[in-house]
Design a protein around this motif. Structure first.
Motif, mmCIF file in Angstrom:
data_model
loop_
_atom_site.group_PDB
_atom_site.id
_atom_site.type_symbol
_atom_site.label_atom_id
_atom_site.label_comp_id
_atom_site.label_asym_id
_atom_site.label_seq_id
_atom_site.Cartn_x
_atom_site.Cartn_y
_atom_site.Cartn_z
ATOM 1 N N LEU A 1 -1.454 1.485 -2.259
ATOM 2 C CA LEU A 1 -2.195 0.584 -1.374
ATOM 3 C C LEU A 1 -2.115 -0.880 -1.804
ATOM 4 O O LEU A 1 -2.887 -1.706 -1.353
ATOM 5 C CB LEU A 1 -3.666 1.027 -1.311
ATOM 6 C CG LEU A 1 -3.879 2.443 -0.747
ATOM 7 C CD1 LEU A 1 -5.354 2.796 -0.764
ATOM 8 C CD2 LEU A 1 -3.342 2.533 0.674
ATOM 9 N N GLY A 2 -1.180 -1.165 -2.690
ATOM 10 C CA GLY A 2 -1.093 -2.532 -3.184
ATOM 11 C C GLY A 2 -0.693 -3.541 -2.120
ATOM 12 O O GLY A 2 -0.228 -3.188 -1.048
ATOM 13 N N MET A 3 -0.923 -4.801 -2.412
ATOM 14 C CA MET A 3 -0.492 -5.868 -1.505
ATOM 15 C C MET A 3 0.151 -6.979 -2.333
ATOM 16 O O MET A 3 0.099 -6.980 -3.545
ATOM 17 C CB MET A 3 -1.658 -6.389 -0.675
ATOM 18 C CG MET A 3 -2.745 -7.044 -1.477
ATOM 19 S SD MET A 3 -4.028 -7.829 -0.451
ATOM 20 C CE MET A 3 -3.712 -7.214 1.163
ATOM 21 N N PHE A 4 0.762 -7.900 -1.640
ATOM 22 C CA PHE A 4 1.526 -8.940 -2.311
ATOM 23 C C PHE A 4 0.797 -10.277 -2.208
ATOM 24 O O PHE A 4 0.031 -10.468 -1.282
ATOM 25 C CB PHE A 4 2.921 -9.036 -1.679
ATOM 26 C CG PHE A 4 3.720 -7.778 -1.895
ATOM 27 C CD1 PHE A 4 4.570 -7.665 -2.974
ATOM 28 C CD2 PHE A 4 3.586 -6.694 -1.024
ATOM 29 C CE1 PHE A 4 5.297 -6.496 -3.186
ATOM 30 C CE2 PHE A 4 4.301 -5.527 -1.227
ATOM 31 C CZ PHE A 4 5.166 -5.430 -2.312
ATOM 32 N N LYS B 1 2.354 -9.474 -5.976
ATOM 33 C CA LYS B 1 2.036 -8.376 -6.874
ATOM 34 C C LYS B 1 2.743 -8.622 -8.211
ATOM 35 O O LYS B 1 3.964 -8.744 -8.229
ATOM 36 C CB LYS B 1 2.576 -7.107 -6.204
ATOM 37 C CG LYS B 1 2.144 -5.798 -6.801
ATOM 38 C CD LYS B 1 2.907 -4.661 -6.142
ATOM 39 C CE LYS B 1 2.369 -4.305 -4.758
ATOM 40 N NZ LYS B 1 3.024 -3.112 -4.193
ATOM 41 N N SER C 1 -10.835 -0.701 -7.978
ATOM 42 C CA SER C 1 -10.329 -1.039 -6.647
ATOM 43 C C SER C 1 -9.468 -2.305 -6.698
ATOM 44 O O SER C 1 -8.515 -2.431 -5.949
ATOM 45 C CB SER C 1 -11.471 -1.174 -5.637
ATOM 46 O OG SER C 1 -12.280 -2.262 -5.951
ATOM 47 N N ASN C 2 -9.795 -3.238 -7.584
ATOM 48 C CA ASN C 2 -8.954 -4.423 -7.707
ATOM 49 C C ASN C 2 -7.619 -4.113 -8.366
ATOM 50 O O ASN C 2 -6.616 -4.777 -8.105
ATOM 51 C CB ASN C 2 -9.678 -5.526 -8.494
ATOM 52 C CG ASN C 2 -10.621 -6.329 -7.610
ATOM 53 O OD1 ASN C 2 -10.378 -6.491 -6.416
ATOM 54 N ND2 ASN C 2 -11.703 -6.818 -8.172
ATOM 55 N N VAL D 1 -5.941 -1.384 -7.866
ATOM 56 C CA VAL D 1 -5.127 -0.764 -6.812
ATOM 57 C C VAL D 1 -4.391 -1.833 -5.996
ATOM 58 O O VAL D 1 -3.304 -1.611 -5.489
ATOM 59 C CB VAL D 1 -6.017 0.104 -5.903
ATOM 60 C CG1 VAL D 1 -5.286 0.533 -4.646
ATOM 61 C CG2 VAL D 1 -6.497 1.330 -6.669
ATOM 62 N N ARG D 2 -4.993 -3.006 -5.900
ATOM 63 C CA ARG D 2 -4.379 -4.125 -5.183
ATOM 64 C C ARG D 2 -2.974 -4.458 -5.694
ATOM 65 O O ARG D 2 -2.133 -4.933 -4.938
ATOM 66 C CB ARG D 2 -5.297 -5.333 -5.363
ATOM 67 C CG ARG D 2 -4.937 -6.545 -4.578
ATOM 68 C CD ARG D 2 -5.787 -7.704 -5.091
ATOM 69 N NE ARG D 2 -5.566 -8.892 -4.322
ATOM 70 C CZ ARG D 2 -6.440 -9.407 -3.459
ATOM 71 N NH1 ARG D 2 -7.593 -8.842 -3.276
ATOM 72 N NH2 ARG D 2 -6.156 -10.490 -2.790
#
Lengths: 427, 241
Positions: free
Chosen positions: B41-44, B46, B235-236, B238-239
């Motif tokens: 579920l990561g986002m850029f 990254k 949760s951070n 996982v970003r």
């Protein structure tokens, strides 16, 4: 509410439960920092489009059926059953969401609202309230996969027509659009429609690439619909083709969600490692330009050019620089939008919303930030990869009389290539 | 008053400790034993390296630069509250042990002045933070987002902070850390007693009420959204996946 229905719907959450979802349910502080991140909430001011509110509907069910405190004191959390009222609001807020994840970017806890809404879609589908249009488009794609021979002749003759067009553009009678070529290095998975094949073919041929195309398109309405099994089957069509043809690499078109599906989702859906390298077409084009495999002339594109990061390609796909480098290679007159890259505003057209007539009003209202950005840039040409973004921005362009030319990036590249043939005229 | 203090500031604390630590352990166990999301579920952007991810995790969790950018006012108040809460927590460690070095450097009077200033600043910042949140939640255009849990937590927090401030501002010059330490260490050694000095003045009422709110807040903590205090790390992270 009906106890069978209740068991079914809470069962969906149970089946979809994972650590991230659980944490997102448990930790949201309802601080509403996400309110300024969402183009739909900013554009409409409608409470149901506030990202935390969209997630809160799932949280209300979760609290009641998955936590002791919510079970004993539901009032404390406004916990409730997934009844008609809840499902109706959930339908609007879930299918309207474009999945841009701009809210996640700004959230102090990085809560992925789109991930929560993937559960919402599963609940809606189980309740018989999945969006019909998206469901039908998904089923049609799966039908095509199961009955490929029915479509073979018409597709092959379509590719032959495109090959003629490519030859006219390159001025080279040997330019080809190879179909189902075994032993090719690259399988290019295009979109339905010549516009995503023609310029790519020109570029591949001019770069001397050993490539092929097959019958299946990259668009995935199963993904938008929210049915993992449908989405997997739709993707599997071209994965199987790639295996059969023995290619090394799959190249997806400019389309935003196609890249994310292939690169980030398919492994999880199929539960097997992806046997191919997945590349985005703009990664390849950028490499061709930098390696000198294709030539582009600056000065063939007139006017100030800007670039829109489609959310699935940029923030969610990590392709910020390759498309910019391409645009900068074809023009010296480039201006970026503000904000850009990870902070880029969603245009409002993603997530399948352009296919759902019922959300037209919110879709157009949610484009206001994009319109402001485009106006402020002073650009007259917009390079915009994603198909959904382009449909949305072209409509905004007309309504707000922006006078923009909206181009695919690969069209821009072809226009800047010094070719012997006749340039295609752009809309 | 003695009974009130025994309930809120002796037995209540024991109960709170059991519920809080047990509840947090249960919460972490639940998270840890639920399988991870099959999709990354990561986002850029990254970070590529493990160290980069760890650094981004710390920055996102402790500084939340993106939140600061989009709503600076909220960020300033939230930051002030959290930093002040951390300061107040550190200050409360004097209940267990006097700080090393500081009393020698500052002298007894100096230490009391320092504690008064730092405690007052932290106490005011926390109060301002809580009041800001109450106002923002009650009168903001998105107030319908709030549920009773939000107000309950803010009410408990307001009680904790207001009574803490009361002790700081009204009795700060009268009762010093050593007296409270005598009481708190007796709890920690399981030989609870309430020093006569706490009973003699009205500080007992403030302390009792401060502890009543603290007990309630901490007992509810593991079952409320306040678990973001530990969940945010995960949760951070996982970003960046």
């Amino acid at each position: 509410m009906d106890s069978t229905q209740l068991t079914t719907l809470t069962g969906v959450i149970d089946k979809k439960m994972n650590r991230q979802l659980k944490q997102y349910m448990d930790i949201c502080a309802r601080c509403a920092i996400c309110k300024d991140a969402c183009h739909q909430y900013v554009g409409t001011g409608d409470f149901k489009y506030l990202p935390a509110r969209r997630a809160e509907l799932i949280r209300q069910i979760y609290k009641k059926y998955f936590t002791k405190t919510g079970e004993f004191v539901p009032a404390l959390y406004e916990a409730r059953d997934p009844d008609e009222n809840l499902l109706d609001e959930l339908y609007d807020s879930t299918y309207a969401c474009t999945g841009c994840r701009r809210c996640m970017y700004y959230c102090p806890f990085s809560i992925d609202t789109a991930w929560i809404l993937s559960v919402a879609k599963a609940i809606l589908i189980a309740a018989g309230k999945g969006n019909e249009m998206l469901g039908q488009l998904a089923d049609a794609a799966i039908f095509k996969g199961d009955n490929a021979e029915m479509f073979n002749d018409v597709m092959v003759s379509g590719f032959e027509d495109i090959q003629e067009e490519v030859r006219a553009i390159t001025g080279n009678p040997n330019s080809r659009v190879p179909v189902n070529k075994e032993g090719a290095d690259i399988l290019y998975v295009a979109l339905a429609g010549a516009h995503s094949i023609r310029p790519a073919a020109v570029i591949f041929e001019e770069a001397g690439e050993n490539w092929t195309i097959s019958m299946f398109e990259a668009a995935n309405y199963g993904f938008f619909y929210g049915d993992v099994e449908k989405a997997r089957l739709i993707t599997k069509r071209y994965i199987d083709e790639a295996k059969r043809l023995g290619v090394k690499e799959i190249v997806v078109p400019e389309c935003g969600h196609a890249y994310r599906v292939a690169e980030f989702f398919y492994e999880a859906w199929s539960k097997e490692p992806m046997p191919f390298k997945i590349s985005h077409i703009l990664e390849k084009v950028d490499q061709y330009i930098k390696a000198g495999r294709i030539t582009v002339d600056k000065g063939l594109i007139e006017g100030k050019v800007t670039y829109h990061d489609p959310c699935q390609l940029g923030r969610n796909g990590g392709k910020f620089e390759e498309p910019r480098d391409i645009v900068k290679a074809v023009t010296d007159n480039f201006v970026d939008l503000t904000p850009n890259r990870a902070e880029q505003w969603c245009c409002g057209g993603g997530g399948g919303i352009v296919a759902m007539e019922e959300f037209k009003d919110v879709r157009l209202a949610s484009g206001i930030k994009k319109v402001e950005q485009l106006k402020a840039s002073g650009a007259s040409v917009l390079a915009c990869p994603c198909e959904n973004c382009r449909l949305q921005i072209e409509e905004l362009n007309e309504i707000h009389e922006l006078g923009l030319q909206v181009w695919q990036v690969i069209d821009l590249v072809v226009a800047a290539m010094p070719l012997k043939g006749t340039k295609p005229t752009h809309a | 008053m003695e009974t009130y203090l025994w309930i809120t500031s002796v037995w209540g604390i024991y109960l709170t400790a059991i519920v809080f630590f047990g509840g947090m352990a249960w919460r972490i166990y639940q998270w840890a034993t639920t399988p991870k999301s099959p999709v990354r579920l990561g986002m850029f952007p990254k970070p590529k390296s493990g160290a980069g991810r760890f650094g981004k995790l710390l920055a996102d969790t402790f500084i939340a630069p993106q939140s600061a950018k989009i709503e600076p006012t909220m960020w300033i108040f939230a930051m002030a509250f959290h930093v002040a809460a951390l300061g107040a927590f550190v200050g409360h460690l004097r209940l267990i042990h006097e700080f090393p070095f500081l009393p020698e450097w500052l002298g007894e009077a100096g230490m009391n002045t320092f504690a008064a200033w730092s405690g007052s600043i932290a106490g005011i910042l926390m109060l301002v933070g809580v009041l800001f949140w109450i106002v923002r939640r009650t009168f903001g255009p998105y107030k319908s987002l709030s549920v009773p849990e939000d107000y309950l937590l803010l009410f408990l927090l307001l009680g904790v902070v207001a009574m803490g401030d009361h002790m700081r501002f009204v009795y700060g010059g009268v009762v010093h850390a050593a007296t409270y330490r005598e009481w708190f260490l007796s709890l920690m050694t399981f030989k609870p007693e309430i020093p006569a000095e706490l009973l003699a003045s009205n500080v007992g009422v403030s302390l009792g009420t401060h502890m009543l709110f603290t007990d309630l807040l901490l007992m509810y903590f593991p079952f409320s959204k306040l678990v973001h205090a530990i969940g945010a790390f995960s949760s951070n992270l996982v970003r960046s996946e």
